[in-house]
Motif scaffolding. Structure first.
Motif, PDB file in Angstrom:
ATOM      1  N   UNK A   1      28.231  53.104  36.990  1.00 13.26           N
ATOM      2  CA  UNK A   1      27.840  51.726  36.713  1.00 13.26           C
ATOM      3  C   UNK A   1      28.914  50.749  37.195  1.00 13.26           C
ATOM      4  N   UNK A   2      30.181  51.086  37.006  1.00 11.89           N
ATOM      5  CA  UNK A   2      31.269  50.225  37.461  1.00 11.89           C
ATOM      6  C   UNK A   2      31.308  50.144  38.992  1.00 11.89           C
ATOM      7  N   UNK A   3      31.081  51.262  39.654  1.00 11.57           N
ATOM      8  CA  UNK A   3      31.076  51.271  41.120  1.00 11.57           C
ATOM      9  C   UNK A   3      29.897  50.461  41.656  1.00 11.57           C
ATOM     10  N   UNK A   4      28.745  50.571  41.020  1.00  9.55           N
ATOM     11  CA  UNK A   4      27.592  49.779  41.436  1.00  9.55           C
ATOM     12  C   UNK A   4      27.870  48.289  41.253  1.00  9.55           C
TER      13      UNK A   4
ATOM     14  N   UNK B   1      30.816  46.935  41.425  1.00 11.67           N
ATOM     15  CA  UNK B   1      31.759  46.619  42.506  1.00 11.67           C
ATOM     16  C   UNK B   1      31.009  46.318  43.801  1.00 11.67           C
ATOM     17  N   UNK B   2      30.020  47.118  44.122  1.00  9.70           N
ATOM     18  CA  UNK B   2      29.229  46.899  45.343  1.00  9.70           C
ATOM     19  C   UNK B   2      28.465  45.582  45.275  1.00  9.70           C
ATOM     20  N   UNK B   3      27.905  45.275  44.100  1.00 11.56           N
ATOM     21  CA  UNK B   3      27.197  43.995  43.948  1.00 11.56           C
ATOM     22  C   UNK B   3      28.159  42.825  44.118  1.00 11.56           C
ATOM     23  N   UNK B   4      29.382  42.962  43.610  1.00 11.90           N
ATOM     24  CA  UNK B   4      30.381  41.901  43.754  1.00 11.90           C
ATOM     25  C   UNK B   4      30.758  41.719  45.227  1.00 11.90           C
ATOM     26  N   UNK B   5      30.834  42.821  45.980  1.00 18.44           N
ATOM     27  CA  UNK B   5      31.124  42.726  47.415  1.00 18.44           C
ATOM     28  C   UNK B   5      30.037  41.954  48.163  1.00 18.44           C
ATOM     29  N   UNK B   6      28.803  42.081  47.701  1.00 21.70           N
ATOM     30  CA  UNK B   6      27.690  41.360  48.324  1.00 21.70           C
ATOM     31  C   UNK B   6      27.662  39.889  47.940  1.00 21.70           C
ATOM     32  N   UNK B   7      28.523  39.498  46.981  1.00 21.92           N
ATOM     33  CA  UNK B   7      28.595  38.101  46.583  1.00 21.92           C
ATOM     34  C   UNK B   7      27.815  37.761  45.334  1.00 21.92           C
ATOM     35  N   UNK B   8      27.265  38.744  44.677  1.00 21.80           N
ATOM     36  CA  UNK B   8      26.531  38.484  43.442  1.00 21.80           C
ATOM     37  C   UNK B   8      27.524  38.152  42.326  1.00 21.80           C
ATOM     38  N   UNK B   9      27.122  37.279  41.401  1.00 20.00           N
ATOM     39  CA  UNK B   9      28.017  36.925  40.290  1.00 20.00           C
ATOM     40  C   UNK B   9      28.032  38.027  39.223  1.00 20.00           C
ATOM     41  N   UNK B  10      28.951  38.954  39.353  1.00 21.43           N
ATOM     42  CA  UNK B  10      29.046  40.094  38.450  1.00 21.43           C
ATOM     43  C   UNK B  10      30.384  40.018  37.716  1.00 21.43           C
ATOM     44  N   UNK B  11      30.348  40.274  36.427  1.00 19.29           N
ATOM     45  CA  UNK B  11      31.573  40.257  35.626  1.00 19.29           C
ATOM     46  C   UNK B  11      32.215  41.643  35.659  1.00 19.29           C
ATOM     47  N   UNK B  12      33.109  41.833  36.619  1.00 18.96           N
ATOM     48  CA  UNK B  12      33.800  43.113  36.764  1.00 18.96           C
ATOM     49  C   UNK B  12      35.223  42.811  37.228  1.00 18.96           C
TER      50      UNK B  12
ATOM     51  N   UNK C   1      40.837  53.221  34.374  1.00 21.65           N
ATOM     52  CA  UNK C   1      41.081  52.663  35.700  1.00 21.65           C
ATOM     53  C   UNK C   1      40.422  53.557  36.745  1.00 21.65           C
ATOM     54  N   UNK C   2      39.767  52.933  37.710  1.00 15.31           N
ATOM     55  CA  UNK C   2      39.116  53.645  38.806  1.00 15.31           C
ATOM     56  C   UNK C   2      39.762  53.150  40.098  1.00 15.31           C
ATOM     57  N   UNK C   3      40.398  54.065  40.838  1.00 16.46           N
ATOM     58  CA  UNK C   3      41.043  53.729  42.103  1.00 16.46           C
ATOM     59  C   UNK C   3      40.139  54.247  43.226  1.00 16.46           C
ATOM     60  N   UNK C   4      39.746  53.342  44.133  1.00 12.24           N
ATOM     61  CA  UNK C   4      38.818  53.749  45.185  1.00 12.24           C
ATOM     62  C   UNK C   4      39.129  53.046  46.490  1.00 12.24           C
ATOM     63  N   UNK C   5      38.655  53.649  47.570  1.00 10.62           N
ATOM     64  CA  UNK C   5      38.738  53.017  48.888  1.00 10.62           C
ATOM     65  C   UNK C   5      37.321  52.870  49.414  1.00 10.62           C
ATOM     66  N   UNK C   6      37.170  51.934  50.338  1.00  7.02           N
ATOM     67  CA  UNK C   6      35.837  51.624  50.834  1.00  7.02           C
ATOM     68  C   UNK C   6      35.830  51.700  52.358  1.00  7.02           C
TER      69      UNK C   6
ATOM     70  N   UNK D   1      30.522  54.096  52.818  1.00  3.99           N
ATOM     71  CA  UNK D   1      30.887  55.103  51.832  1.00  3.99           C
ATOM     72  C   UNK D   1      32.058  54.623  50.989  1.00  3.99           C
ATOM     73  N   UNK D   2      32.111  55.142  49.783  1.00  5.69           N
ATOM     74  CA  UNK D   2      33.188  54.860  48.844  1.00  5.69           C
ATOM     75  C   UNK D   2      33.812  56.183  48.463  1.00  5.69           C
ATOM     76  N   UNK D   3      35.137  56.224  48.492  1.00  2.00           N
ATOM     77  CA  UNK D   3      35.870  57.423  48.095  1.00  2.00           C
ATOM     78  C   UNK D   3      36.663  57.090  46.836  1.00  2.00           C
ATOM     79  N   UNK D   4      36.330  57.751  45.735  1.00  2.00           N
ATOM     80  CA  UNK D   4      37.024  57.551  44.469  1.00  2.00           C
ATOM     81  C   UNK D   4      38.206  58.511  44.442  1.00  2.00           C
ATOM     82  N   UNK D   5      39.392  57.945  44.588  1.00  2.00           N
ATOM     83  CA  UNK D   5      40.624  58.733  44.654  1.00  2.00           C
ATOM     84  C   UNK D   5      41.060  59.212  43.289  1.00  2.00           C
ATOM     85  N   UNK D   6      40.996  58.327  42.292  1.00  2.00           N
ATOM     86  CA  UNK D   6      41.526  58.687  40.982  1.00  2.00           C
ATOM     87  C   UNK D   6      40.797  57.926  39.891  1.00  2.00           C
ATOM     88  N   UNK D   7      40.558  58.594  38.785  1.00  2.97           N
ATOM     89  CA  UNK D   7      40.017  57.988  37.577  1.00  2.97           C
ATOM     90  C   UNK D   7      40.864  58.523  36.434  1.00  2.97           C
TER      91      UNK D   7
END
Length: 88
Positions: free
Chosen positions: A26-29, A31-42, A63-68, A74-80
């Motif tokens: 849910x947090x990653x989704x 994040x993607x919505x925020x990248x698209x410019x949607x007003x998301x509280x994250x 904490x979720x550490x990821x690269x895009x 694709x998203x790579x989740x390095x560490x949680x």
């Protein structure tokens, strides 16, 4: 085209042990919505130093550490992990 999410072995192990698969996704989704410019509280922050090129998503003590990869979508989740242990 859909985004693919890959997890490192450590991240996957932590997610399974804590039973937080849905929360992390849910947090990653969000994040993607925020990248698209949607007003998301994250709470997302671009990291510096040793973690340059990564993003941090903060949710409470987690904490979720990821690269895009925009080109490969694709998203790579390095560490949680929890706040005190994630950057070690």
């Amino acid at each position: 085209m859909k985004w693919t999410i890959e997890y490192s072995r450590d991240a996957d192990r932590f997610i399974q042990a804590e039973g937080i698969q849905g929360a992390v996704r849910k947090q990653i989704e969000g994040f993607l919505r925020k990248l698209r410019g949607e007003p998301v509280s994250i709470d997302v922050k671009k990291l510096k130093g040793e973690w340059k090129g990564y993003f941090r998503i903060r949710k409470g003590k987690l904490r979720i550490i990821l690269s895009i990869d925009n080109a490969g979508r694709s998203i790579y989740v390095e560490k949680v992990d929890f706040r005190g242990d994630v950057y070690k």
